[in-house]
Design a protein around this motif. Sequence first.
Motif, mmCIF file in Angstrom:
data_model
loop_
_atom_site.group_PDB
_atom_site.id
_atom_site.type_symbol
_atom_site.label_atom_id
_atom_site.label_comp_id
_atom_site.label_asym_id
_atom_site.label_seq_id
_atom_site.Cartn_x
_atom_site.Cartn_y
_atom_site.Cartn_z
ATOM 1 N N GLY B 133 129.046 82.616 47.987
ATOM 2 C CA GLY B 133 127.733 82.035 48.374
ATOM 3 C C GLY B 133 127.634 81.556 49.846
ATOM 4 O O GLY B 133 128.783 81.828 50.766
ATOM 5 N N GLU B 134 126.814 80.811 50.241
ATOM 6 C CA GLU B 134 126.730 80.208 51.577
ATOM 7 C C GLU B 134 125.888 79.125 51.791
ATOM 8 O O GLU B 134 124.907 78.677 51.194
ATOM 9 N N ASN B 135 126.489 78.281 52.641
ATOM 10 C CA ASN B 135 125.733 77.108 53.221
ATOM 11 C C ASN B 135 125.418 77.305 54.635
ATOM 12 O O ASN B 135 126.172 77.673 55.440
ATOM 13 N N TRP B 150 125.941 68.152 53.615
ATOM 14 C CA TRP B 150 125.911 69.444 52.537
ATOM 15 C C TRP B 150 126.272 68.554 51.162
ATOM 16 O O TRP B 150 125.742 68.998 50.336
ATOM 17 N N THR B 155 122.497 71.388 46.035
ATOM 18 C CA THR B 155 122.735 72.814 46.033
ATOM 19 C C THR B 155 123.948 73.350 46.849
ATOM 20 O O THR B 155 124.766 73.932 46.635
ATOM 21 N N HIS B 156 124.030 72.632 48.099
ATOM 22 C CA HIS B 156 125.147 72.752 48.874
ATOM 23 C C HIS B 156 126.420 72.098 48.178
ATOM 24 O O HIS B 156 127.670 72.598 48.572
ATOM 25 N N GLU B 158 127.044 71.828 45.233
ATOM 26 C CA GLU B 158 127.477 72.695 44.239
ATOM 27 C C GLU B 158 128.437 73.738 44.742
ATOM 28 O O GLU B 158 129.251 74.229 44.162
ATOM 29 N N ASN B 159 127.969 74.468 45.950
ATOM 30 C CA ASN B 159 129.019 75.478 46.577
ATOM 31 C C ASN B 159 130.145 74.586 46.959
ATOM 32 O O ASN B 159 131.141 75.544 46.447
ATOM 33 N N LYS B 162 132.393 74.347 43.842
ATOM 34 C CA LYS B 162 132.478 75.401 42.879
ATOM 35 C C LYS B 162 133.995 75.877 42.568
ATOM 36 O O LYS B 162 134.832 76.220 43.459
ATOM 37 N N TYR B 165 135.535 79.347 43.665
ATOM 38 C CA TYR B 165 135.601 79.963 44.863
ATOM 39 C C TYR B 165 137.145 79.696 45.314
ATOM 40 O O TYR B 165 137.877 78.724 44.898
ATOM 41 N N PHE B 189 131.457 81.199 51.307
ATOM 42 C CA PHE B 189 132.610 81.119 50.124
ATOM 43 C C PHE B 189 132.620 82.452 49.504
ATOM 44 O O PHE B 189 131.707 83.246 49.218
ATOM 45 N N VAL B 206 124.367 81.517 46.119
ATOM 46 C CA VAL B 206 123.734 81.169 46.895
ATOM 47 C C VAL B 206 123.708 82.430 47.882
ATOM 48 O O VAL B 206 124.900 82.540 48.265
#
Lengths: 82, 296
Positions: B133-135, B150, B155-156, B158-159, B162, B165, B189, B206
């Motif tokens: 994933g990516e933020n 974030w 959504t951020h 959630e990353n 998570k 990861y 991530f 993401v």
Amino acid sequence: MKMQLVHFITLFLILGFGIATFFYARGNATAQFATGVVTAVAYVCWGLLHHAAKKDLHANVVVEYVLIAAISIIVLFIVIRS
Amino acid sequence: MMDSMSALTLVLHLFVPHHTNNHRPKVLHIDALIVYVLLFGLLRIGTGALHARMPDILGYATDIYVDKLLAATNAKRQASGLAPLALDGQLSAAAVRKAADMLGNNYWSHTSPKGATPWQFITESGYTYTVAGENLAKNFSDSQGVVEAWMASATHRENILKSSYRDVGFAVVNGILNGEETTLVVQMFGSRTKPVSLAPQLPPVVTQVSAQTEARPAAVASAYSGVTIRPKVDITKLNHTVVTTFIGFLLVVLALDAWLVARRRIMRSSGHNIAHIAFFIAVLVIIGTVQRGSLL
């Protein structure tokens, strides 16, 4: 008096909705600025309708509301873009 | 005596409903409001021009470092009962490539204009993932502010939280994006595919990334490990101070005017002071919630 109350409740709803939407859009500067512009335009509309209902809507009043909105928009732009 | 009288008259003329100002403080007249709009326009243009010529004097204070981002991210995970993430050199290299690609191709998006996705950057860095994933963040002033922003975005967040990861990589880089000085933060991530596993790769939750050139991950990542900018005057603080002081000033004058007009039963044609006060209070509240920086 009752009309005034309804008008001001409407105004507070407009401003409250604007603040809530602005807060919801945090992290997205473009959406926040758009929210600010829409709220300012809604304020001008409210002012025009309010004064029209009171039958004291004159050109200087229109200009005053437009300028108050313009000040708020440019101030918001400066803060968001800095 | 004459001087003090004329000074008093001037004060009354400017700030109090008086016969000399048609019973409306001069600072609230239409022409004064026009002057405010022009002055704020000049402030914006002036600070922009000064910043461009003298960034050391007037600039955007920034203090963002990978070690602080990692610590803040892991603190959030541990507060939620999750294992901390390990800083991974290959993910950091992917983040660096992503940041360089955004600045090089002038875009702010998870997918590049050429269609490169985040997992492409990750894969090209040599990191084989089962989940990734990516933020993204730009123009924040400090590391904690980035992570807090974030976390405030579903959504951020959630990353960051998570559980699948295991690794994380960061890039912090300053450059010009869309013609403006920008500090980019890329957070990637991932969880590695086990060497013996035959499990298929899953798409990232993401995504974003685009890879360009071969680079030595560790060397590149260390060059993008943080940004510190300490101008003599911080534009963000300067603008906030000027704006809040000005609106505070207008609120005081409007309140005084509303009180005196009601007390003296003055009849005049003008906007509604109470409405203006409510509106400017809303503007103050809004400005108080503005955070420097954007997320994606």
